[in-house]
Design a protein around this motif. Structure first.
Motif, PDB file in Angstrom:
ATOM      1  N   LEU A 168      -5.732   1.492  -5.239  1.00 27.93           N
ATOM      2  CA  LEU A 168      -5.274   1.258  -3.866  1.00 27.93           C
ATOM      3  C   LEU A 168      -6.364   1.637  -2.856  1.00 27.93           C
ATOM      4  O   LEU A 168      -6.660   0.883  -1.924  1.00 27.93           O
ATOM      5  CB  LEU A 168      -4.004   2.082  -3.609  1.00 27.93           C
ATOM      6  CG  LEU A 168      -3.459   2.051  -2.178  1.00 27.93           C
ATOM      7  CD1 LEU A 168      -3.101   0.625  -1.775  1.00 27.93           C
ATOM      8  CD2 LEU A 168      -2.238   2.952  -2.048  1.00 27.93           C
ATOM      9  N   LEU A 186      -8.186  -0.924  -0.237  1.00 31.02           N
ATOM     10  CA  LEU A 186      -8.185  -0.777   1.222  1.00 31.02           C
ATOM     11  C   LEU A 186      -9.615  -0.688   1.742  1.00 31.02           C
ATOM     12  O   LEU A 186      -9.956  -1.270   2.769  1.00 31.02           O
ATOM     13  CB  LEU A 186      -7.389   0.466   1.639  1.00 31.02           C
ATOM     14  CG  LEU A 186      -5.892   0.419   1.366  1.00 31.02           C
ATOM     15  CD1 LEU A 186      -5.222   1.716   1.792  1.00 31.02           C
ATOM     16  CD2 LEU A 186      -5.237  -0.762   2.085  1.00 31.02           C
ATOM     17  N   PHE A 195       0.844  -1.207   0.000  1.00 30.86           N
ATOM     18  CA  PHE A 195       0.000   0.000   0.000  1.00 30.86           C
ATOM     19  C   PHE A 195       0.870   1.244   0.000  1.00 30.86           C
ATOM     20  O   PHE A 195       0.435   2.331   0.348  1.00 30.86           O
ATOM     21  CB  PHE A 195      -0.936  -0.011   1.218  1.00 30.86           C
ATOM     22  CG  PHE A 195      -0.256  -0.360   2.511  1.00 30.86           C
ATOM     23  CD1 PHE A 195       0.534   0.560   3.159  1.00 30.86           C
ATOM     24  CD2 PHE A 195      -0.407  -1.626   3.056  1.00 30.86           C
ATOM     25  CE1 PHE A 195       1.175   0.243   4.340  1.00 30.86           C
ATOM     26  CE2 PHE A 195       0.225  -1.955   4.246  1.00 30.86           C
ATOM     27  CZ  PHE A 195       1.020  -1.020   4.885  1.00 30.86           C
TER      28      PHE A 195
END
Lengths: 204, 195
Positions: A148, A152, A113
């Motif tokens: 990303l 998440l 990440f």
């Protein structure tokens, strides 16, 4: 005892217990991680298709894993603490499942990440540290920032800067089933149960 | 005088709600638990005396020995000490508002209203239960093998544990002196308006 005491006390007790029960999913969880684990076990969560690039520079996406079980962890390669445990766990998962035929029906995926620091070189080095070879175990970054964020959010993972250039982040391991749904979330401290669960899921 | 207290309580609430103050008090787990939450409860306690005359007679009668009020305050305050709810307050503005409303209104206010109705020994019982349990929660945070809050790291968790233990020890010392030196008024008197 005064009039109204018993009804008022009963009301307060009932309301209080209801609130506590609501906040702990029926007295089963006290942490948000625990609540998340319970929620996906009850109802597996379809994941959006996210595009990633692995340590060899190959682009791929979650959809490529349809029909296969996938274990996912979230890392950043400069991580001095928990990611080492995660990497070592995945190494052991591969080792444990090597002799088992069903054990070949699942793959591993470590997603960084931290795209700002984790270029292909960094991903490759991280993979080599734990003997990761694509495509069995990919070390990857999402292709773009939006991917990303989506990742998440759908994993329910919280990543926050720790103020020293690193991150405080979840050490959970995520099991994505063959239909591409987030089906289980594990604590990081149990490589045996991880490989067991992955083999079991892959054999279904 | 009483209007002043009410105004002060409302003013404190607004100050705590200001985004810079909120983020300052919530960026650290120990400060969140040992400063912000108690302040929100204290706002309710502060507002209790001026609001007492608006308390329905029926409710005041039913609050026998202050027991229902105390139980309500215990539930409302424990709820927001759950790690999941600490996270929730940070992640969800609606939960944050719920925390800011329920801690003063369902925690501090009933505590302040019921405190005067409780027998002296009852007040001592509350302190004698609260103090060691505060320390025990701190111990649990220190001993927890995993991270409990998604928004706070393990080091912050340990720091929060030590902070709670320190607060418990300080309160324990103060209450010990108050009881044994024979000046228990500060902790056990029926706080209600000017003493």
């Amino acid at each position: 005892m005064t009039r109204g005491f018993i009804p008022l006390l009963a009301l307060v007790l009932a309301g209080g217990m209801a609130a506590l029960s609501w906040a702990t999913d029926g007295f089963r969880v006290v942490t948000s991680d625990g609540a998340r684990q319970l929620a996906v076990e009850r109802r597996p969560l379809p994941l959006p298709d996210i595009r990633l690039i692995d340590q060899d520079g190959h682009p791929f996406s979650f959809a490529d894993y349809r029909g296969k079980t996938l274990l996912v962890d979230l890392i950043y390669t400069r991580c001095p603490t928990i990611c080492g445990v995660l990497g070592e766990n995945f190494r052991q998962v591969l080792e444990h499942s090597g002799a088992n035929k069903a054990g070949r029906n699942f793959d591993l995926l470590s997603i960084s990440f931290d795209p700002a620091h984790d270029d292909l070189q960094a991903l490759k080095l991280y993979g080599e540290r734990y003997g990761a070879v694509a495509p069995r175990w990919r070390i990857a970054v999402p292709s773009d920032r939006r991917g990303l964020d989506t990742l998440l959010r759908s994993f329910g993972a919280v990543v926050i800067p720790d103020g020293n250039g690193g991150f405080v982040h979840s050490s959970d391991v995520y099991l994505v089933d063959s239909a591409g749904r987030l089906a289980r979330i594990f604590d990081a401290d149990a490589p045996w149960s991880l490989s067991g669960a992955a083999i079991h899921e892959a054999a279904r | 005088m009483s209007e002043g207290r009410l105004l002060a309580a409302a003013g404190f609430w607004v100050v705590l709600w200001l985004p810079p103050v909120r983020s300052a008090l919530e960026s650290d787990m120990a400060v969140h638990m040992a400063v912000q939450l108690p302040l929100l409860i204290a706002i309710g306690v502060l507002a209790a005396p001026p609001l007492r005359r608006f308390e329905p007679r029926l409710l005041a009668d039913a609050d026998w020995l202050g027991i229902p009020g105390l139980v309500l305050a215990a539930f409302a305050t424990s709820l927001w000490m759950l790690p999941r709810m600490l996270d929730q307050a940070l992640a969800d503005p609606l939960a944050e508002l719920g925390k800011f409303l329920s801690l003063p209104l369902l925690g501090g206010l009933p505590l302040g209203l019921s405190w005067r109705r409780m027998p002296g020994l009852g007040r001592a019982f509350v302190w004698a239960n609260f103090i060691p349990k505060l320390g025990a929660v701190g111990g649990l945070y220190l001993a927890a093998p995993t991270r409990l809050c998604a928004y706070y790291g393990v080091d912050q968790q340990a720091e929060a544990g030590w902070t709670l233990i320190t607060v418990a020890a300080a309160l324990g010392l103060v209450s010990f002196v108050a009881v044994f030196a024979g000046r228990p008024r500060a902790m056990f008197a029926p706080h209600d308006g000017p003493a």
